[in-house]
Each structure stands twice: as structure tokens, then as C-alpha cells.
Design a protein around this motif. Structure first.
Motif, PDB file in Angstrom:
ATOM      1  N   ALA A 161       0.833  -1.208   0.000  1.00 39.70           N
ATOM      2  CA  ALA A 161       0.000   0.000   0.000  1.00 39.70           C
ATOM      3  C   ALA A 161       0.866   1.256   0.000  1.00 39.70           C
ATOM      4  O   ALA A 161       0.587   2.211  -0.733  1.00 39.70           O
ATOM      5  CB  ALA A 161      -0.937  -0.011   1.206  1.00 39.70           C
ATOM      6  N   PHE A 162       1.933   1.262   0.818  1.00 39.58           N
ATOM      7  CA  PHE A 162       2.852   2.406   0.815  1.00 39.58           C
ATOM      8  C   PHE A 162       3.481   2.601  -0.551  1.00 39.58           C
ATOM      9  O   PHE A 162       3.586   3.731  -1.048  1.00 39.58           O
ATOM     10  CB  PHE A 162       3.952   2.240   1.869  1.00 39.58           C
ATOM     11  N   LYS A 163       3.921   1.530  -1.185  1.00 41.39           N
ATOM     12  CA  LYS A 163       4.525   1.637  -2.518  1.00 41.39           C
ATOM     13  C   LYS A 163       3.541   2.254  -3.507  1.00 41.39           C
ATOM     14  O   LYS A 163       3.894   3.160  -4.264  1.00 41.39           O
ATOM     15  CB  LYS A 163       4.979   0.262  -3.012  1.00 41.39           C
ATOM     16  N   VAL A 164       2.302   1.782  -3.473  1.00 44.15           N
ATOM     17  CA  VAL A 164       1.301   2.268  -4.417  1.00 44.15           C
ATOM     18  C   VAL A 164       0.985   3.740  -4.171  1.00 44.15           C
ATOM     19  O   VAL A 164       1.006   4.553  -5.097  1.00 44.15           O
ATOM     20  CB  VAL A 164       0.015   1.403  -4.337  1.00 44.15           C
ATOM     21  N   VAL A 165       0.691   4.113  -2.929  1.00 33.81           N
ATOM     22  CA  VAL A 165       0.256   5.489  -2.674  1.00 33.81           C
ATOM     23  C   VAL A 165       1.395   6.496  -2.807  1.00 33.81           C
ATOM     24  O   VAL A 165       1.171   7.627  -3.244  1.00 33.81           O
ATOM     25  CB  VAL A 165      -0.477   5.644  -1.320  1.00 33.81           C
ATOM     26  N   GLU A 166       2.599   6.101  -2.453  1.00 31.14           N
ATOM     27  CA  GLU A 166       3.703   7.053  -2.588  1.00 31.14           C
ATOM     28  C   GLU A 166       4.083   7.274  -4.044  1.00 31.14           C
ATOM     29  O   GLU A 166       4.320   8.409  -4.462  1.00 31.14           O
ATOM     30  CB  GLU A 166       4.892   6.611  -1.753  1.00 31.14           C
ATOM     31  N   ILE A 167       4.119   6.209  -4.829  1.00 30.51           N
ATOM     32  CA  ILE A 167       4.386   6.373  -6.261  1.00 30.51           C
ATOM     33  C   ILE A 167       3.241   7.149  -6.912  1.00 30.51           C
ATOM     34  O   ILE A 167       3.472   8.055  -7.716  1.00 30.51           O
ATOM     35  CB  ILE A 167       4.596   5.005  -6.949  1.00 30.51           C
ATOM     36  N   ALA A 168       2.005   6.828  -6.560  1.00 29.57           N
ATOM     37  CA  ALA A 168       0.855   7.563  -7.108  1.00 29.57           C
ATOM     38  C   ALA A 168       0.928   9.041  -6.746  1.00 29.57           C
ATOM     39  O   ALA A 168       0.594   9.899  -7.572  1.00 29.57           O
ATOM     40  CB  ALA A 168      -0.449   6.948  -6.600  1.00 29.57           C
ATOM     41  N   SER A 169       1.379   9.343  -5.538  1.00 28.58           N
ATOM     42  CA  SER A 169       1.506  10.743  -5.126  1.00 28.58           C
ATOM     43  C   SER A 169       2.519  11.478  -6.003  1.00 28.58           C
ATOM     44  O   SER A 169       2.237  12.569  -6.508  1.00 28.58           O
ATOM     45  CB  SER A 169       1.936  10.832  -3.657  1.00 28.58           C
ATOM     46  N   VAL A 170       3.686  10.895  -6.193  1.00 32.38           N
ATOM     47  CA  VAL A 170       4.726  11.539  -7.009  1.00 32.38           C
ATOM     48  C   VAL A 170       4.252  11.681  -8.454  1.00 32.38           C
ATOM     49  O   VAL A 170       4.439  12.736  -9.078  1.00 32.38           O
ATOM     50  CB  VAL A 170       6.060  10.772  -6.920  1.00 32.38           C
ATOM     51  N   VAL A 171       3.629  10.651  -8.990  1.00 28.93           N
ATOM     52  CA  VAL A 171       3.156  10.696 -10.373  1.00 28.93           C
ATOM     53  C   VAL A 171       2.084  11.774 -10.546  1.00 28.93           C
ATOM     54  O   VAL A 171       2.138  12.563 -11.491  1.00 28.93           O
ATOM     55  CB  VAL A 171       2.641   9.316 -10.828  1.00 28.93           C
ATOM     56  N   THR A 172       1.123  11.840  -9.641  1.00 23.05           N
ATOM     57  CA  THR A 172       0.051  12.826  -9.795  1.00 23.05           C
ATOM     58  C   THR A 172       0.531  14.252  -9.540  1.00 23.05           C
ATOM     59  O   THR A 172       0.085  15.185 -10.212  1.00 23.05           O
ATOM     60  CB  THR A 172      -1.160  12.494  -8.899  1.00 23.05           C
ATOM     61  N   ILE A 173       1.452  14.427  -8.612  1.00 29.37           N
ATOM     62  CA  ILE A 173       2.013  15.771  -8.391  1.00 29.37           C
ATOM     63  C   ILE A 173       2.789  16.203  -9.632  1.00 29.37           C
ATOM     64  O   ILE A 173       2.660  17.347 -10.092  1.00 29.37           O
ATOM     65  CB  ILE A 173       2.913  15.799  -7.136  1.00 29.37           C
ATOM     66  N   THR A 174       3.577  15.301 -10.192  1.00 28.93           N
ATOM     67  CA  THR A 174       4.334  15.613 -11.408  1.00 28.93           C
ATOM     68  C   THR A 174       3.378  15.913 -12.572  1.00 28.93           C
ATOM     69  O   THR A 174       3.616  16.856 -13.341  1.00 28.93           O
ATOM     70  CB  THR A 174       5.270  14.441 -11.772  1.00 28.93           C
ATOM     71  N   ALA A 175       2.303  15.152 -12.685  1.00 32.65           N
ATOM     72  CA  ALA A 175       1.312  15.405 -13.733  1.00 32.65           C
ATOM     73  C   ALA A 175       0.673  16.778 -13.553  1.00 32.65           C
ATOM     74  O   ALA A 175       0.476  17.514 -14.527  1.00 32.65           O
ATOM     75  CB  ALA A 175       0.240  14.315 -13.723  1.00 32.65           C
ATOM     76  N   PHE A 176       0.359  17.134 -12.293  1.00 39.03           N
ATOM     77  CA  PHE A 176      -0.213  18.461 -12.046  1.00 39.03           C
ATOM     78  C   PHE A 176       0.763  19.552 -12.477  1.00 39.03           C
ATOM     79  O   PHE A 176       0.376  20.508 -13.155  1.00 39.03           O
ATOM     80  CB  PHE A 176      -0.568  18.653 -10.565  1.00 39.03           C
ATOM     81  N   ILE A 177       2.031  19.412 -12.098  1.00 37.14           N
ATOM     82  CA  ILE A 177       3.031  20.427 -12.472  1.00 37.14           C
ATOM     83  C   ILE A 177       3.129  20.538 -13.989  1.00 37.14           C
ATOM     84  O   ILE A 177       3.186  21.640 -14.542  1.00 37.14           O
ATOM     85  CB  ILE A 177       4.398  20.109 -11.836  1.00 37.14           C
ATOM     86  N   ALA A 178       3.137  19.401 -14.680  1.00 38.70           N
ATOM     87  CA  ALA A 178       3.216  19.416 -16.145  1.00 38.70           C
ATOM     88  C   ALA A 178       1.983  20.090 -16.759  1.00 38.70           C
ATOM     89  O   ALA A 178       2.117  20.939 -17.649  1.00 38.70           O
ATOM     90  CB  ALA A 178       3.367  17.994 -16.672  1.00 38.70           C
ATOM     91  N   CYS A 179       0.799  19.726 -16.278  1.00 38.12           N
ATOM     92  CA  CYS A 179      -0.434  20.337 -16.800  1.00 38.12           C
ATOM     93  C   CYS A 179      -0.481  21.830 -16.493  1.00 38.12           C
ATOM     94  O   CYS A 179      -0.801  22.644 -17.367  1.00 38.12           O
ATOM     95  CB  CYS A 179      -1.660  19.642 -16.205  1.00 38.12           C
ATOM     96  N   TYR A 180      -0.178  22.178 -15.265  1.00 39.05           N
ATOM     97  CA  TYR A 180      -0.212  23.590 -14.862  1.00 39.05           C
ATOM     98  C   TYR A 180       0.799  24.394 -15.667  1.00 39.05           C
ATOM     99  O   TYR A 180       0.516  25.522 -16.077  1.00 39.05           O
ATOM    100  CB  TYR A 180       0.061  23.679 -13.363  1.00 39.05           C
ATOM    101  N   SER A 181       1.957  23.803 -15.950  1.00 39.46           N
ATOM    102  CA  SER A 181       2.970  24.485 -16.756  1.00 39.46           C
ATOM    103  C   SER A 181       2.473  24.707 -18.183  1.00 39.46           C
ATOM    104  O   SER A 181       2.801  25.712 -18.814  1.00 39.46           O
ATOM    105  CB  SER A 181       4.262  23.672 -16.786  1.00 39.46           C
ATOM    106  N   ARG A 182       1.702  23.776 -18.664  1.00 39.20           N
ATOM    107  CA  ARG A 182       1.167  23.892 -20.017  1.00 39.20           C
ATOM    108  C   ARG A 182       0.021  24.886 -20.102  1.00 39.20           C
ATOM    109  O   ARG A 182      -0.139  25.598 -21.094  1.00 39.20           O
ATOM    110  CB  ARG A 182       0.689  22.523 -20.454  1.00 39.20           C
ATOM    111  N   TRP A 183      -0.814  24.904 -19.075  1.00 35.90           N
ATOM    112  CA  TRP A 183      -2.024  25.720 -19.099  1.00 35.90           C
ATOM    113  C   TRP A 183      -1.826  27.144 -18.608  1.00 35.90           C
ATOM    114  O   TRP A 183      -2.631  28.021 -18.926  1.00 35.90           O
ATOM    115  CB  TRP A 183      -3.119  25.075 -18.256  1.00 35.90           C
ATOM    116  N   ALA A 184      -0.812  27.393 -17.806  1.00 34.04           N
ATOM    117  CA  ALA A 184      -0.680  28.722 -17.191  1.00 34.04           C
ATOM    118  C   ALA A 184       0.794  29.122 -17.105  1.00 34.04           C
ATOM    119  O   ALA A 184       1.669  28.276 -16.974  1.00 34.04           O
ATOM    120  CB  ALA A 184      -1.281  28.707 -15.790  1.00 34.04           C
ATOM    121  N   ALA A 185       1.017  30.393 -17.175  1.00 35.45           N
ATOM    122  CA  ALA A 185       2.373  30.940 -17.031  1.00 35.45           C
ATOM    123  C   ALA A 185       2.654  31.157 -15.544  1.00 35.45           C
ATOM    124  O   ALA A 185       2.850  32.268 -15.080  1.00 35.45           O
ATOM    125  CB  ALA A 185       2.500  32.242 -17.815  1.00 35.45           C
ATOM    126  N   TRP A 186       2.666  30.059 -14.785  1.00 41.95           N
ATOM    127  CA  TRP A 186       2.803  30.136 -13.335  1.00 41.95           C
ATOM    128  C   TRP A 186       4.096  30.802 -12.898  1.00 41.95           C
ATOM    129  O   TRP A 186       4.150  31.418 -11.845  1.00 41.95           O
ATOM    130  CB  TRP A 186       2.667  28.762 -12.692  1.00 41.95           C
TER     131      TRP A 186
END
Length: 117
Positions: free
Chosen positions: A10-35
Motif C-alpha cells: 500500500a505504501f509503494k502504491v500510494v507514494e508512487i501515485a503521489s509523485v506521479v500525480t504531483i508531477t502530472a499536475f506540475i506538467a499540466c499547470y505548466s502547459r495551461w498557465a504561465a505560473w
């Protein structure tokens, strides 16, 4: 599967999912907005990067048994990563305070990376 094995999985799944989703948010936000040009946008992205840094030692520990108890380098990295969180959050308080005091909102600055972007 024992309870210990289930917890480790469970730790492996949630920690990897956390890093992946945070990275995805940063990538999307970088694409959508001049943050990078917006003070609130910068606090959002840098806080998210600090969250990834906080998670890395735990991920290294779970997969490779390298952690703050077995390595001084890992321990100092962990301390530094955790130290970034309050520093960035204090910076965010200052930024939000300045914007609030000036009577502006992220939308009033051409929506270039504000919280609603």
C-alpha cells in the motif's frame, strides 16, 4: 499476504501515485498557465516540488532500504526536504497577504498562472 506485506505494498502504491500525480499536475499547470510569472503560481509549483522531495526518501526506503536511519546523507536530505515545506508555506502567506492587501486577485493579473488558471 501478511498484514505487513499489505502495508508495504500500500505504501509503494500510494507514494508512487503521489509523485506521479504531483508531477502530472506540475506538467499540466505548466502547459495551461504561465505560473512562473505569477507569485501565487510559483508558490503552488514550488510547494508541489517540495512535496516530491519529501516523498523521495520514503520511496527510497521502501524500495531500496536506504533511509535516514542507515545513511547520514539520506537523513540530511530528509531534513532539508522537510525544511522546505514551512519556508515555502511562509512565503505563500506573505504572497497571499500582499495580494490581499493590494485588493488584487489572481484573476485580475490577466490570469497568468493564478490559482484559477
Amino acid at each position: 499476504m501478511s498484514q505487513d506485506q499489505a502495508i508495504l505494498l500500500a505504501f509503494k502504491v500510494v507514494e508512487i501515485a503521489s509523485v506521479v500525480t504531483i508531477t502530472a499536475f506540475i506538467a499540466c499547470y505548466s502547459r495551461w498557465a504561465a505560473w512562473i510569472r505569477n507569485p501565487i503560481g510559483r508558490t503552488i509549483v514550488l510547494k508541489d516540488i517540495s512535496l516530491i522531495l519529501v516523498l523521495l526518501p520514503s520511496i527510497l526506503s521502501i524500495f531500496w532500504h536506504w533511509n535516514r536511519l542507515t545513511s547520514h546523507i539520506a537523513a540530511w536530505f530528509d531534513v532539508g526536504a522537510f525544511a522546505l515545506v514551512p519556508v515555502i508555506m511562509c512565503w505563500r502567506i506573505v504572497v497571499f497577504g500582499k495580494i490581499h492587501k493590494a485588493g488584487r486577485s489572481p484573476q485580475s493579473s490577466n490570469n497568468e498562472g493564478g490559482a484559477d488558471a
